[in-house]
Design a protein around this motif. Structure first.
Motif, short mmCIF file in Angstrom:
data_model
loop_
_atom_site.label_atom_id
_atom_site.label_comp_id
_atom_site.label_asym_id
_atom_site.label_seq_id
_atom_site.Cartn_x
_atom_site.Cartn_y
_atom_site.Cartn_z
N GLY A 53 0.82 -1.20 0.00
CA GLY A 53 0.00 0.00 0.00
C GLY A 53 0.85 1.25 0.00
N VAL A 54 0.23 2.34 -0.44
CA VAL A 54 0.88 3.65 -0.46
C VAL A 54 -0.09 4.63 0.19
CG1 VAL A 54 1.86 5.46 -1.89
CG2 VAL A 54 2.08 3.07 -2.61
N ASP A 55 0.35 5.28 1.26
CA ASP A 55 -0.47 6.25 1.97
C ASP A 55 0.07 7.64 1.66
OD1 ASP A 55 -1.81 7.91 3.76
OD2 ASP A 55 -1.76 6.43 5.38
N ALA A 56 -0.58 8.33 0.72
CA ALA A 56 -0.12 9.65 0.30
C ALA A 56 -0.21 10.66 1.43
CB ALA A 56 -0.92 10.12 -0.92
N ALA A 57 -1.26 10.58 2.24
CA ALA A 57 -1.44 11.53 3.33
C ALA A 57 -0.35 11.38 4.39
CB ALA A 57 -2.82 11.35 3.95
N ALA A 58 -0.02 10.13 4.73
CA ALA A 58 1.02 9.88 5.74
C ALA A 58 2.42 9.86 5.14
CB ALA A 58 0.74 8.54 6.44
N GLN A 59 2.50 9.94 3.79
CA GLN A 59 3.79 9.93 3.09
C GLN A 59 4.58 8.66 3.38
OE1 GLN A 59 5.21 12.93 1.17
NE2 GLN A 59 3.01 13.00 0.99
N THR A 60 3.89 7.49 3.34
CA THR A 60 4.54 6.22 3.62
C THR A 60 4.19 5.17 2.56
OG1 THR A 60 2.74 5.50 5.07
CG2 THR A 60 4.63 6.56 6.13
N VAL A 61 5.06 4.17 2.48
CA VAL A 61 4.86 3.02 1.61
C VAL A 61 4.97 1.78 2.49
CG1 VAL A 61 5.73 1.74 -0.39
CG2 VAL A 61 5.92 4.24 -0.33
N ILE A 62 4.00 0.87 2.35
CA ILE A 62 4.00 -0.38 3.10
C ILE A 62 4.45 -1.50 2.17
CG2 ILE A 62 2.65 -1.96 4.52
CD1 ILE A 62 2.83 0.93 5.64
N LEU A 63 5.42 -2.29 2.64
CA LEU A 63 5.98 -3.39 1.85
C LEU A 63 5.78 -4.70 2.58
CD1 LEU A 63 9.07 -1.25 1.33
CD2 LEU A 63 7.90 -2.19 -0.64
N ASP A 64 5.64 -5.75 1.82
CA ASP A 64 5.48 -7.09 2.37
C ASP A 64 6.75 -7.50 3.11
OD1 ASP A 64 4.14 -9.45 2.89
OD2 ASP A 64 4.67 -10.36 0.97
N TYR A 65 6.57 -8.27 4.16
CA TYR A 65 7.69 -8.79 4.94
C TYR A 65 8.35 -9.92 4.15
CZ TYR A 65 9.96 -9.53 9.48
OH TYR A 65 10.86 -9.62 10.52
N GLY A 66 9.66 -9.94 4.10
CA GLY A 66 10.38 -10.96 3.35
C GLY A 66 10.29 -12.34 3.98
N ARG A 111 7.68 -0.59 6.63
CA ARG A 111 7.20 0.74 6.26
C ARG A 111 8.42 1.60 5.94
NH1 ARG A 111 3.40 3.24 10.39
NH2 ARG A 111 5.24 3.09 11.68
N ILE A 112 8.31 2.37 4.85
CA ILE A 112 9.34 3.34 4.50
C ILE A 112 8.65 4.68 4.24
CG2 ILE A 112 10.94 1.65 3.51
CD1 ILE A 112 10.01 2.66 0.70
N LYS A 113 9.44 5.73 4.27
CA LYS A 113 8.96 7.06 3.91
C LYS A 113 8.77 7.08 2.40
CE LYS A 113 10.63 11.83 3.93
NZ LYS A 113 10.87 11.94 2.49
N LEU A 114 7.73 7.76 1.95
CA LEU A 114 7.51 7.92 0.52
C LEU A 114 8.75 8.56 -0.09
CD1 LEU A 114 5.23 7.64 -1.67
CD2 LEU A 114 4.83 10.07 -1.30
N PRO A 115 9.31 7.97 -1.15
CA PRO A 115 10.55 8.53 -1.71
C PRO A 115 10.35 9.94 -2.27
CG PRO A 115 9.77 6.65 -3.01
CD PRO A 115 8.85 6.78 -1.85
N ASP A 116 11.40 10.75 -2.14
CA ASP A 116 11.38 12.11 -2.68
C ASP A 116 11.56 12.10 -4.19
OD1 ASP A 116 11.05 13.35 -0.20
OD2 ASP A 116 13.20 13.28 0.19
N LEU A 117 12.24 11.06 -4.68
CA LEU A 117 12.39 10.92 -6.13
C LEU A 117 12.41 9.45 -6.49
CD1 LEU A 117 15.63 10.22 -7.03
CD2 LEU A 117 15.88 12.47 -6.08
N LEU A 118 12.11 9.22 -7.73
CA LEU A 118 12.00 7.86 -8.25
C LEU A 118 12.61 7.87 -9.65
CD1 LEU A 118 8.94 5.65 -7.93
CD2 LEU A 118 9.62 6.23 -10.22
N LEU A 119 13.33 6.83 -9.96
CA LEU A 119 13.97 6.71 -11.27
C LEU A 119 13.14 5.74 -12.10
CD1 LEU A 119 16.52 7.35 -13.01
CD2 LEU A 119 17.51 5.28 -12.06
N LYS A 120 12.65 6.20 -13.24
CA LYS A 120 11.88 5.36 -14.14
C LYS A 120 12.62 5.34 -15.47
CE LYS A 120 7.28 4.37 -15.77
NZ LYS A 120 5.88 4.75 -15.81
N LEU A 121 13.40 4.28 -15.67
CA LEU A 121 14.27 4.18 -16.84
C LEU A 121 13.49 3.74 -18.05
CD1 LEU A 121 17.52 2.63 -15.40
CD2 LEU A 121 17.22 4.89 -16.36
N GLN A 122 13.30 4.65 -18.96
CA GLN A 122 12.56 4.35 -20.17
C GLN A 122 13.47 4.34 -21.39
OE1 GLN A 122 8.55 6.16 -20.30
NE2 GLN A 122 9.23 7.22 -18.47
N ARG A 123 14.78 4.30 -21.13
CA ARG A 123 15.71 4.21 -22.24
C ARG A 123 15.51 2.89 -22.97
NH1 ARG A 123 21.00 5.85 -18.91
NH2 ARG A 123 20.44 3.86 -18.01
#
Length: 135
Positions: A53-66, A111-123
């Motif tokens: 999940g991604v919570d835009a209001a809380a600025q967090t991303v939830i990831l599955d446990y490994g 849980r991590i903080k929503l990233p400030d930037l993201l790299l989307k390689l479309q080359r």
């Protein structure tokens, strides 16, 4: 491992800075349950996960446990984690300064903080990359 965010190449034209677009991309990855590789210890170790999940209001991303408990403990202790995945077969990469273990929908998660930037390689050289599946 050669995450683009870690090397010195100029990928500024592929960087996404807009929070709304980052949220959109991460939610699309979550919706398709794409595998996400979380590299830590300067790329020597990794954990396979997915975005729950991604919570835009809380600025967090939830990831599955490994699946590997030892690796899960190690990744939580790391100061920098690089995440590599795909969205519609286009390579996507982002980083976090730390990951914390939480309980989400009654199970362990990260849980991590929503990233400030993201790299989307479309080359062309990265277009339609397939993520390897671990046994």
């Amino acid at each position: 491992m050669n995450p683009e965010l870690m090397n010195g190449s100029d990928n500024s034209e592929y960087l996404v800075h807009a929070k709304t677009e980052i949220v959109h991309i991460l939610r699309a990855i979550a919706q398709k349950t794409e595998l996400v590789t979380a590299y830590f210890n300067q790329g020597t170790d990794f954990v396979l996960t997915s975005i729950l999940g991604v919570d835009a209001a809380a600025q967090t991303v939830i990831l599955d446990y490994g699946a590997n408990e030892q690796a899960n403990r190690q990744v939580v202790e790391c100061a920098k984690i690089i995440f590599v995945t795909t969205q519609d077969k286009v390579r996507v990469q982002f980083a976090a300064n730390n990951m914390e273990k939480i309980t989400y929908d009654g199970r362990d998660a990260f849980r991590i903080k929503l990233p400030d930037l993201l790299l989307k390689l479309q080359r062309r050289e990265y277009y339609r990359l397939s993520t390897p599946v671990a046994n």
